[in-house]
Design a protein around this motif. Structure first.
Motif, PDB file in Angstrom:
ATOM      1  N   GLU A  61      36.383  -5.120  34.424  1.00  0.00           N
ATOM      2  CA  GLU A  61      35.662  -6.383  34.054  1.00  0.00           C
ATOM      3  C   GLU A  61      36.208  -6.808  32.810  1.00  0.00           C
ATOM      4  O   GLU A  61      36.178  -6.011  31.549  1.00  0.00           O
ATOM      5  CB  GLU A  61      33.992  -6.093  34.020  1.00  0.00           C
ATOM      6  N   PRO A  62      36.633  -8.022  32.739  1.00  0.00           N
ATOM      7  CA  PRO A  62      37.231  -8.452  31.384  1.00  0.00           C
ATOM      8  C   PRO A  62      36.313  -8.905  30.405  1.00  0.00           C
ATOM      9  O   PRO A  62      35.123  -9.450  30.962  1.00  0.00           O
ATOM     10  CB  PRO A  62      37.980  -9.726  31.573  1.00  0.00           C
ATOM     11  N   MET A  63      36.482  -8.549  29.184  1.00  0.00           N
ATOM     12  CA  MET A  63      35.384  -8.986  28.193  1.00  0.00           C
ATOM     13  C   MET A  63      36.143  -9.130  26.857  1.00  0.00           C
ATOM     14  O   MET A  63      37.405  -8.691  26.507  1.00  0.00           O
ATOM     15  CB  MET A  63      34.236  -7.906  27.897  1.00  0.00           C
ATOM     16  N   LEU A  64      35.437  -9.446  25.523  1.00  0.00           N
ATOM     17  CA  LEU A  64      36.182  -9.779  24.254  1.00  0.00           C
ATOM     18  C   LEU A  64      35.201  -9.000  23.414  1.00  0.00           C
ATOM     19  O   LEU A  64      33.862  -9.383  23.486  1.00  0.00           O
ATOM     20  CB  LEU A  64      36.120 -11.293  24.121  1.00  0.00           C
ATOM     21  N   LEU A  65      35.847  -8.235  22.840  1.00  0.00           N
ATOM     22  CA  LEU A  65      35.475  -7.532  21.594  1.00  0.00           C
ATOM     23  C   LEU A  65      35.498  -8.041  20.250  1.00  0.00           C
ATOM     24  O   LEU A  65      36.089  -8.889  20.143  1.00  0.00           O
ATOM     25  CB  LEU A  65      35.750  -5.892  21.662  1.00  0.00           C
ATOM     26  N   GLY A  66      34.859  -7.743  19.370  1.00  0.00           N
ATOM     27  CA  GLY A  66      35.018  -8.086  18.025  1.00  0.00           C
ATOM     28  C   GLY A  66      36.448  -7.594  17.483  1.00  0.00           C
ATOM     29  O   GLY A  66      36.882  -6.914  18.231  1.00  0.00           O
ATOM     30  N   ARG A  67      36.762  -7.536  16.155  1.00  0.00           N
ATOM     31  CA  ARG A  67      38.026  -7.334  15.446  1.00  0.00           C
ATOM     32  C   ARG A  67      38.088  -5.702  15.229  1.00  0.00           C
ATOM     33  O   ARG A  67      38.887  -5.110  14.750  1.00  0.00           O
ATOM     34  CB  ARG A  67      37.980  -8.107  14.144  1.00  0.00           C
ATOM     35  N   GLU A  68      36.934  -5.165  15.314  1.00  0.00           N
ATOM     36  CA  GLU A  68      36.561  -3.805  15.165  1.00  0.00           C
ATOM     37  C   GLU A  68      35.638  -3.083  16.326  1.00  0.00           C
ATOM     38  O   GLU A  68      34.793  -3.809  16.614  1.00  0.00           O
ATOM     39  CB  GLU A  68      36.400  -3.272  13.775  1.00  0.00           C
ATOM     40  N   ALA A  69      36.119  -2.141  16.764  1.00  0.00           N
ATOM     41  CA  ALA A  69      35.295  -1.385  18.101  1.00  0.00           C
ATOM     42  C   ALA A  69      35.224  -0.002  17.863  1.00  0.00           C
ATOM     43  O   ALA A  69      36.533   0.384  17.446  1.00  0.00           O
ATOM     44  CB  ALA A  69      35.767  -1.896  19.409  1.00  0.00           C
TER      45      ALA A  69
END
Length: 289
Positions: A258-266
């Motif tokens: 599943e595609p998703m967008l994380l923050g700049r740090e994970a």
């Protein structure tokens, strides 16, 4: 095994409108107390909660990939046995457990050959995964590949152009188990259930991709997730239990398909016993019994 519940979402891509009746017909052959629940839109979270609260011996899930992950996550290691049947688009977890994309065959295999087995995985910013997570620009190819698979050529072209524009706009930096920061085009985290590099669930297999040009990146992204790309000279792997990833912009990711967008740090951590599944034991486990 006496009481089973099966959650069916007829609107999922790999299920179909007659699935509930077909599941009832299959279950009627077995000496079980079976309940079939048809999932209904806004009621789905409550229906999942009710099924878990009923504490069946096994909770089957015939729905999309996201629903299967959600049920497994909410069940946790102390919940009922979970059997995620292939009813979604990618079906990464069901295929890993049952070796098929046919939900009827997977259901029969679980009932006839299934045994309790612990499934490990990882959790990234609250999202659990049990097969693999791709972090970085190559994850942007996932929507294009899926659109191509379903025959949506115009949409595939749009996603492909977006992936090419962003593919080399920046690298990600990562640290494994508190070690030194490293740089890569992408980081792929693979669960022990899927990994061919680990015999024991000691952590996630962390594979760092360092590509040098667009053609090479496309070639790697075009391979199936568990194909031979890990043997490429631009890929290095090692096990890790705690992973931190940084980037200058939001990080594209694909988590269990599943595609998703994380923050700049994970931050990602290994879950050695994420949930208990009902599935045929792997050959190595069968030999040791």
């Amino acid at each position: 095994m006496n009481r089973v519940i099966i959650l069916v979402n007829p609107l999922s891509g790999g299920v179909g409108p007659q699935a509930a009746e077909e599941a009832e017909a299959i279950l009627s052959v077995y000496d079980l107390e079976a309940t079939v629940v048809t999932l209904e839109g806004a009621k789905i979270p409550d229906q999942i909660a009710e099924a878990l609260d009923a504490r069946p011996d096994v909770l089957f899930v015939l729905a999309g990939d996201g629903t299967a992950r959600s049920v497994a996550t909410r069940a946790g290691p102390k919940g009922p046995l979970i059997a995620p049947l292939p009813g979604g688009t990618m079906n990464m977890l069901p295929k890993a457990l049952y070796g098929t994309g046919d939900w009827k065959l997977a259901l029969r295999r679980a009932l006839e050959e299934g045994a309790p087995q612990a499934v490990s995985g990882g959790v990234i910013e609250g999202e659990a995964f049990y097969c693999a997570a791709i972090l970085g620009a190559p994850a942007l190819w996932a929507p294009a590949r899926e659109a191509m698979r379903t025959g949506k050529l115009k949409l595939a072209w749009m996603h492909g152009r977006r992936a090419l524009r962003r593919a080399f706009s920046g690298h990600i930096r990562f640290s494994l188990d508190g070690g030194a920061k490293r740089r890569a085009e992408a980081l792929v985290l693979i669960s022990p259930m899927i990994s061919k590099a680990m015999d024991e669930p000691v952590g996630l297999e962390a594979a760092a991709m360092t590509t040098s040009d667009a053609a090479q990146a496309f070639r790697l992204a075009a391979h199936a997730l568990f194909d031979d790309w890990r043997h490429d000279a631009s890929v290095t792997t090692q096990p890790a239990r705690r992973i931190t990833v940084w980037a200058r912009s939001k990080i594209p990711a694909v988590i269990d398909g599943e595609p998703m967008l994380l923050g700049r740090e994970a931050s990602i951590r290994f879950l050695p016993r994420a949930f208990m599944a009902l599935a045929p034991l792997p050959p190595a486990a069968e030999d040791s019994v």
